[in-house]
Design an enzyme around this catalytic site. Structure first.
Site, mmCIF file in Angstrom:
data_model
loop_
_atom_site.group_PDB
_atom_site.id
_atom_site.type_symbol
_atom_site.label_atom_id
_atom_site.label_comp_id
_atom_site.label_asym_id
_atom_site.label_seq_id
_atom_site.Cartn_x
_atom_site.Cartn_y
_atom_site.Cartn_z
ATOM 1 N N GLY A 192 1.083 -1.081 -0.304
ATOM 2 C CA GLY A 192 0.195 0.572 0.021
ATOM 3 C C GLY A 192 0.848 1.293 -0.386
ATOM 4 O O GLY A 192 1.793 0.833 -0.784
ATOM 5 N N VAL A 193 0.239 2.325 0.793
ATOM 6 C CA VAL A 193 1.382 3.470 0.577
ATOM 7 C C VAL A 193 2.531 3.358 1.143
ATOM 8 O O VAL A 193 3.159 4.208 0.646
ATOM 9 C CB VAL A 193 0.460 4.630 2.159
ATOM 10 C CG1 VAL A 193 1.043 5.775 2.267
ATOM 11 C CG2 VAL A 193 -1.273 4.461 1.117
ATOM 12 N N ASP A 194 2.681 2.421 1.533
ATOM 13 C CA ASP A 194 4.045 2.248 3.025
ATOM 14 C C ASP A 194 4.759 1.968 1.682
ATOM 15 O O ASP A 194 6.020 2.208 2.242
ATOM 16 C CB ASP A 194 4.067 1.096 4.127
ATOM 17 C CG ASP A 194 5.357 1.371 4.934
ATOM 18 O OD1 ASP A 194 5.695 1.466 4.901
ATOM 19 O OD2 ASP A 194 5.613 0.105 5.281
ATOM 20 N N SER A 209 -4.801 3.387 8.472
ATOM 21 C CA SER A 209 -5.735 2.238 8.819
ATOM 22 C C SER A 209 -6.931 1.982 7.811
ATOM 23 O O SER A 209 -7.434 0.401 8.069
ATOM 24 C CB SER A 209 -6.395 2.012 9.807
ATOM 25 O OG SER A 209 -4.708 2.414 10.896
ATOM 26 N N GLY A 240 -6.734 0.416 4.531
ATOM 27 C CA GLY A 240 -6.875 -0.215 3.214
ATOM 28 C C GLY A 240 -6.403 -1.757 3.928
ATOM 29 O O GLY A 240 -7.517 -2.644 4.288
#
Length: 174
Positions: free
Chosen positions: A32-34, A122, A124
């Site tokens: 995801g974003v990370d 949080s 996702g």
């Protein structure tokens, strides 16, 4: 008072002082974003995250906490990493989600950041319902005492954008 705006797009493309990363506790990248932030920012981010793990967070960054690194090759100056809670049907973890936004703004203030881009923390893989996540995000940032002048909620899809748009409209109507 902080100005709140919504952007539908990719948080790694935002030219802001600080981008907030919805990180996992390892600080070593993920999905995801990370994963997008680590891929886009390059090895400098991972190098600083490894140092943080070795020196300060040997057991990982706790949920609701925040820490900053360089932004590497991203158009931002810094990345503020925060670990959101996994949503639970049986336990109210909203205080942890609120802490993610508050702590990220506190770290942004320490850095001197004036513009900050947040994802929908949080919502996702951690399963937080998007409508509730949007309500918490907008409410927390709206009420924050901060020197940050602009917060952009950068939302990946139309569903998240619509949820944040509703929460922002509701907050302004109050």
């Amino acid at each position: 008072m902080v100005s709140l705006t919504l952007v539908r797009g990719d948080i790694t493309e935002e030219a802001v002082d600080a981008v907030v990363n919805a990180a996992n506790s390892s600080l070593l990248g993920g999905g995801g974003v990370d994963g997008a932030i680590h891929r886009g920012g390059g090895p400098e981010i991972l190098e600083q995250c490894r140092a943080l793990r070795a020196e300060r967070y040997v057991d990982g960054l706790p949920t609701g906490h925040a820490v900053a690194t360089t932004a590497g090759r991203l158009p931002a100056r810094w990345v503020v990493h925060t670990v959101g809670p996994v949503w639970s049907r049986t336990e109210d973890r909203s205080a942890d989600l609120i802490a993610c936004y508050r702590e990220s703004l506190r770290v942004a203030d320490e850095l001197g950041a004036r513009t900050v881009a947040f994802p929908a923390i949080s919502t996702g893989i951690y399963g937080w319902p998007i409508d509730d996540g949007a309500r918490i995000a907008v409410g927390t940032v709206s009420a924050a005492v901060t020197a940050v002048e602009e917060v952009r909620f950068v939302l990946f899809d139309e569903i998240a954008y619509a949820a944040f748009e509703t929460s922002l409209r509701d907050a302004r109507d109050r």
